[in-house]
Design a protein around this motif. Structure first.
Motif, PDB file in Angstrom:
ATOM      1  N   TYR A   1      43.778  37.538  31.743  1.00  0.00           N
ATOM      2  CA  TYR A   1      42.765  38.005  32.676  1.00  0.00           C
ATOM      3  C   TYR A   1      42.650  39.525  32.595  1.00  0.00           C
ATOM      4  CZ  TYR A   1      42.539  33.501  35.140  1.00  0.00           C
ATOM      5  OH  TYR A   1      42.347  32.189  35.469  1.00  0.00           O
ATOM      6  N   VAL A   2      41.463  40.023  32.943  1.00  0.00           N
ATOM      7  CA  VAL A   2      41.214  41.456  32.971  1.00  0.00           C
ATOM      8  C   VAL A   2      40.293  41.749  34.151  1.00  0.00           C
ATOM      9  CG1 VAL A   2      39.243  41.272  31.397  1.00  0.00           C
ATOM     10  CG2 VAL A   2      40.440  43.456  31.611  1.00  0.00           C
ATOM     11  N   ILE A   3      40.505  42.885  34.807  1.00  0.00           N
ATOM     12  CA  ILE A   3      39.623  43.350  35.881  1.00  0.00           C
ATOM     13  C   ILE A   3      38.958  44.629  35.417  1.00  0.00           C
ATOM     14  CG2 ILE A   3      39.492  44.266  38.236  1.00  0.00           C
ATOM     15  CD1 ILE A   3      41.962  42.557  38.895  1.00  0.00           C
ATOM     16  N   ILE A   4      37.624  44.715  35.564  1.00  0.00           N
ATOM     17  CA  ILE A   4      36.951  45.997  35.361  1.00  0.00           C
ATOM     18  C   ILE A   4      36.247  46.351  36.669  1.00  0.00           C
ATOM     19  CG2 ILE A   4      36.625  45.403  32.911  1.00  0.00           C
ATOM     20  CD1 ILE A   4      33.596  45.445  33.432  1.00  0.00           C
ATOM     21  N   SER A   5      36.270  47.631  37.019  1.00  0.00           N
ATOM     22  CA  SER A   5      35.767  48.036  38.329  1.00  0.00           C
ATOM     23  C   SER A   5      35.218  49.455  38.276  1.00  0.00           C
ATOM     24  CB  SER A   5      36.908  47.969  39.357  1.00  0.00           C
ATOM     25  OG  SER A   5      36.517  48.554  40.576  1.00  0.00           O
ATOM     26  N   ARG A   6      34.036  49.670  38.893  1.00  0.00           N
ATOM     27  CA  ARG A   6      33.512  51.026  39.009  1.00  0.00           C
ATOM     28  C   ARG A   6      34.392  51.868  39.930  1.00  0.00           C
ATOM     29  NH1 ARG A   6      28.047  51.930  37.244  1.00  0.00           N
ATOM     30  NH2 ARG A   6      26.943  49.969  36.859  1.00  0.00           N
ATOM     31  N   LYS A   7      35.036  51.187  40.882  1.00  0.00           N
ATOM     32  CA  LYS A   7      35.892  51.891  41.835  1.00  0.00           C
ATOM     33  C   LYS A   7      37.358  51.693  41.466  1.00  0.00           C
ATOM     34  CE  LYS A   7      32.815  51.771  45.852  1.00  0.00           C
ATOM     35  NZ  LYS A   7      32.728  51.427  47.302  1.00  0.00           N
ATOM     36  N   ILE A   8      38.200  52.610  41.944  1.00  0.00           N
ATOM     37  CA  ILE A   8      39.642  52.503  41.748  1.00  0.00           C
ATOM     38  C   ILE A   8      40.193  51.559  42.810  1.00  0.00           C
ATOM     39  CG2 ILE A   8      41.806  53.792  41.755  1.00  0.00           C
ATOM     40  CD1 ILE A   8      39.856  56.289  41.117  1.00  0.00           C
ATOM     41  N   LEU A   9      40.918  50.525  42.400  1.00  0.00           N
ATOM     42  CA  LEU A   9      41.483  49.582  43.356  1.00  0.00           C
ATOM     43  C   LEU A   9      42.578  50.263  44.168  1.00  0.00           C
ATOM     44  CD1 LEU A   9      41.674  46.260  41.297  1.00  0.00           C
ATOM     45  CD2 LEU A   9      39.818  47.133  42.703  1.00  0.00           C
ATOM     46  N   ASP A  10      42.359  50.355  45.478  1.00  0.00           N
ATOM     47  CA  ASP A  10      43.287  51.054  46.361  1.00  0.00           C
ATOM     48  C   ASP A  10      44.346  50.071  46.870  1.00  0.00           C
ATOM     49  OD1 ASP A  10      44.423  53.046  47.857  1.00  0.00           O
ATOM     50  OD2 ASP A  10      43.000  52.873  49.526  1.00  0.00           O
ATOM     51  N   MET A  11      45.242  49.672  45.958  1.00  0.00           N
ATOM     52  CA  MET A  11      46.263  48.680  46.283  1.00  0.00           C
ATOM     53  C   MET A  11      47.464  48.853  45.359  1.00  0.00           C
ATOM     54  SD  MET A  11      44.013  45.521  44.727  1.00  0.00           S
ATOM     55  CE  MET A  11      45.130  44.235  45.192  1.00  0.00           C
ATOM     56  N   PRO A  12      48.654  48.428  45.781  1.00  0.00           N
ATOM     57  CA  PRO A  12      49.854  48.574  44.946  1.00  0.00           C
ATOM     58  C   PRO A  12      49.738  47.808  43.640  1.00  0.00           C
ATOM     59  CG  PRO A  12      50.432  47.980  47.213  1.00  0.00           C
ATOM     60  CD  PRO A  12      48.956  47.804  47.086  1.00  0.00           C
ATOM     61  N   GLU A  13      50.506  48.242  42.635  1.00  0.00           N
ATOM     62  CA  GLU A  13      50.470  47.581  41.335  1.00  0.00           C
ATOM     63  C   GLU A  13      50.881  46.114  41.438  1.00  0.00           C
ATOM     64  OE1 GLU A  13      52.831  50.077  38.749  1.00  0.00           O
ATOM     65  OE2 GLU A  13      51.002  51.002  37.969  1.00  0.00           O
ATOM     66  N   GLY A  14      51.835  45.819  42.339  1.00  0.00           N
ATOM     67  CA  GLY A  14      52.281  44.437  42.494  1.00  0.00           C
ATOM     68  C   GLY A  14      51.162  43.509  42.917  1.00  0.00           C
ATOM     69  N   GLU A  15      50.239  44.009  43.756  1.00  0.00           N
ATOM     70  CA  GLU A  15      49.106  43.195  44.200  1.00  0.00           C
ATOM     71  C   GLU A  15      48.109  42.975  43.054  1.00  0.00           C
ATOM     72  OE1 GLU A  15      48.707  41.648  47.216  1.00  0.00           O
ATOM     73  OE2 GLU A  15      50.796  42.267  47.409  1.00  0.00           O
TER      74      GLU A  15
ATOM     75  N   GLY B   1      31.606  45.287  38.997  1.00  0.00           N
ATOM     76  CA  GLY B   1      32.801  44.879  38.273  1.00  0.00           C
ATOM     77  C   GLY B   1      33.208  43.478  38.662  1.00  0.00           C
ATOM     78  N   GLY B   2      34.308  43.001  38.088  1.00  0.00           N
ATOM     79  CA  GLY B   2      34.786  41.664  38.391  1.00  0.00           C
ATOM     80  C   GLY B   2      36.000  41.322  37.547  1.00  0.00           C
ATOM     81  N   VAL B   3      36.420  40.071  37.642  1.00  0.00           N
ATOM     82  CA  VAL B   3      37.557  39.586  36.854  1.00  0.00           C
ATOM     83  C   VAL B   3      37.027  38.687  35.748  1.00  0.00           C
ATOM     84  CG1 VAL B   3      37.950  37.625  38.411  1.00  0.00           C
ATOM     85  CG2 VAL B   3      39.813  38.440  36.958  1.00  0.00           C
ATOM     86  N   GLY B   4      37.621  38.800  34.570  1.00  0.00           N
ATOM     87  CA  GLY B   4      37.195  37.994  33.434  1.00  0.00           C
ATOM     88  C   GLY B   4      38.361  37.706  32.517  1.00  0.00           C
ATOM     89  N   THR B   5      38.047  37.203  31.345  1.00  0.00           N
ATOM     90  CA  THR B   5      39.087  36.953  30.346  1.00  0.00           C
ATOM     91  C   THR B   5      38.921  37.938  29.186  1.00  0.00           C
ATOM     92  OG1 THR B   5      37.700  35.273  29.277  1.00  0.00           O
ATOM     93  CG2 THR B   5      39.327  34.510  30.882  1.00  0.00           C
ATOM     94  N   ILE B   6      40.055  38.305  28.601  1.00  0.00           N
ATOM     95  CA  ILE B   6      40.037  39.206  27.450  1.00  0.00           C
ATOM     96  C   ILE B   6      40.812  38.553  26.314  1.00  0.00           C
ATOM     97  CG2 ILE B   6      41.998  40.484  28.451  1.00  0.00           C
ATOM     98  CD1 ILE B   6      41.023  42.954  26.931  1.00  0.00           C
ATOM     99  N   ASN B   7      40.200  38.501  25.149  1.00  0.00           N
ATOM    100  CA  ASN B   7      40.839  37.952  23.955  1.00  0.00           C
ATOM    101  C   ASN B   7      41.106  39.113  23.006  1.00  0.00           C
ATOM    102  OD1 ASN B   7      41.900  36.060  22.283  1.00  0.00           O
ATOM    103  ND2 ASN B   7      39.978  35.144  21.656  1.00  0.00           N
ATOM    104  N   SER B   8      42.375  39.319  22.664  1.00  0.00           N
ATOM    105  CA  SER B   8      42.742  40.477  21.852  1.00  0.00           C
ATOM    106  C   SER B   8      43.935  40.120  20.972  1.00  0.00           C
ATOM    107  CB  SER B   8      43.091  41.669  22.762  1.00  0.00           C
ATOM    108  OG  SER B   8      44.210  41.356  23.575  1.00  0.00           O
TER     109      SER B   8
END
Length: 322
Positions: free
Chosen positions: A220-234, A200-207
Motif C-alpha cells: 500500500y502507498v499513501i499520497i497526500s497534498r497535505k502532511i499527515l499530522d499523526m505519529p509514524e505508528g499510526e 490524495g488517497g491510498v493505493g497500491t504500488i508495484n515496485s
C-alpha cells in the motif's frame, strides 16, 4: 475513396486547438489553417508529425471517419504530494527491531510543461527521513515553474520520471529511474468529482524491492497534498495489508464437543485412552483448526476498499499544509 483529411483535422482542432497542434507537430499555425481551408495539401512530413504527436493511424486519418479519442483531463491532479510507504529492504516485510525506519517517504510532483499542453508530466524523489521530505514539500510548494520543479527534484536525488493517466475509476502513475533500471506503478481510486482538486488517497504500488533480494514487491502507498499530522505508528497501521478478523466460532464448537467426548461423556473408547493419547488428540485437533484458519486468511491479494479510501481521505483533510 473519399479523402477525409480536412474533416478529421477539424475534429482534432476542435478538441486540441490549432495552436496546440502546431506546438506538438512543429508546424506553424498558419500551415495548419491552410490545410483546413483547402489552400494547400498536407505534406508527408506533417502526416508523420501528426502520427507521432497524437498516435493516429495515417490511413484512417486520410480515408476514414476518424473518431478522435476523448482524453480524460489530468488537470485536477496537478500539484505536489508527499508519499508514505513501507521500507521494503527486509525479506517479506519482516521487522526485527522497533518501528523505527519501517517507513519511507517521497515527493511526487505532477505538472504541465506548457499551460495549453494536455500532456501532464510526473517527477518524484524519495528519502528515508520523514522530516527531510516534509521540509522539501514545503520548499517545492513555493515553486510554480516546471523547470525549477524538475531541477529541485534532481537536486534532492533518487529521481524518477514518468506520467499519469486516469479513467472514471482509477488513477495510474508510472515512474522510472533509468540509472538503477527501476520502474514503479501506482494505482489509486479516482474520486467521482470531476473538477474538484484531488487531495490524495491510498493505493497500491508495484515496485522492485531493495535490500538483499531485488524482487517484485507490492504494498500500500499513501499520497497526500497535505502532511499527515499523526505519529509514524499510526501511518504504519494505515499501510498494513494484513488487517483481518478471524471467526473462531466453528473451531470453538468443535473443540468443546471433542473435550466433552474425551473427558465428560465417559465413553468406552475415551476410558481406554491414556492422558498422553488424549493430549495428542486435542493437539492434533487444535493444529487442524489453526492451519485451516491460517490458510483461509493468508494474504493473497488486497483491495483498496471505499471504507479504507474514505478513512485516509479524512486523515488527509485534517493534515497540515506543506
Amino acid at each position: 475513396m473519399k479523402n477525409m483529411f480536412r474533416e478529421n483535422l477539424k475534429k482534432l482542432s476542435k478538441q486540441y486547438t490549432q495552436k496546440h497542434i502546431a506546438d506538438k507537430t512543429g508546424f506553424s499555425q498558419s500551415s495548419i489553417n491552410n490545410y483546413l481551408t483547402k489552400n494547400s495539401e498536407p505534406s508527408i512530413h506533417f502526416l508523420i508529425a501528426l502520427k507521432d504527436a497524437f498516435g493516429i493511424c495515417v490511413d484512417d486519418f486520410l480515408f476514414s471517419d476518424f473518431e478522435i479519442e476523448n482524453k480524460t483531463s489530468n488537470d485536477k491532479f496537478i500539484g505536489n504530494y508527499i508519499v508514505y510507504y513501507y521500507n521494503n529492504n527486509s525479506y517479506k516485510g519482516e521487522v526485527h527491531n522497533s518501528l523505527k525506519n519501517v517507513l519511507n517517504y517521497g515527493i511526487i510532483s505532477i505538472y504541465k510543461e506548457k499551460e495549453l499542453d494536455n500532456d501532464v508530466q510526473v517527477i518524484a524523489s524519495f528519502s528515508s527521513d520523514r522530516w527531510t521530505v516534509v521540509k522539501r514539500l514545503k520548499e517545492i510548494n513555493t515553486i510554480k515553474n516546471s523547470q525549477e520543479i524538475t531541477q529541485k527534484h534532481e537536486q534532492y536525488g533518487n529521481v524518477y520520471y514518468g506520467n499519469i493517466s486516469n479513467n472514471d475509476l482509477s488513477i495510474f502513475i508510472n515512474i522510472s529511474n533509468n540509472l538503477n533500471g527501476d520502474k514503479v506503478s501506482i494505482i489509486l481510486n479516482n474520486p467521482p468529482s470531476k473538477n474538484v482538486e484531488y487531495m490524495g488517497g491510498v493505493g497500491t504500488i508495484n515496485s522492485v524491492a531493495r535490500g538483499r533480494e531485488h524482487n517484485p514487491c507490492i504494498q500500500y502507498v499513501i499520497i497526500s497534498r497535505k502532511i499527515l499530522d499523526m505519529p509514524e505508528g499510526e501511518i504504519y497501521k494505515c499501510l498494513r495489508l494484513d488487517d483481518y478478523k478471524i471467526d473462531m466460532g466453528e473451531a470453538c464448537v468443535d473443540m468443546i464437543d471433542l473435550l466433552k467426548r474425551i473427558y465428560i461423556d465417559k465413553s468406552e473408547i475415551a476410558l481406554e485412552l491414556t492422558d498422553e493419547q488424549k493430549q495428542a488428540i486435542i493437539k492434533n485437533k487444535l493444529e487442524y483448526h489453526f492451519q485451516n484458519i491460517l490458510d483461509a486468511n493468508m494474504f493473497r491479494f488486497a483491495k483498496i476498499s471505499n471504507k479504507e479510501d474514505d478513512a485516509i481521505y479524512k486523515l488527509i483533510k485534517e493534515g497540515v499544509d506543506g
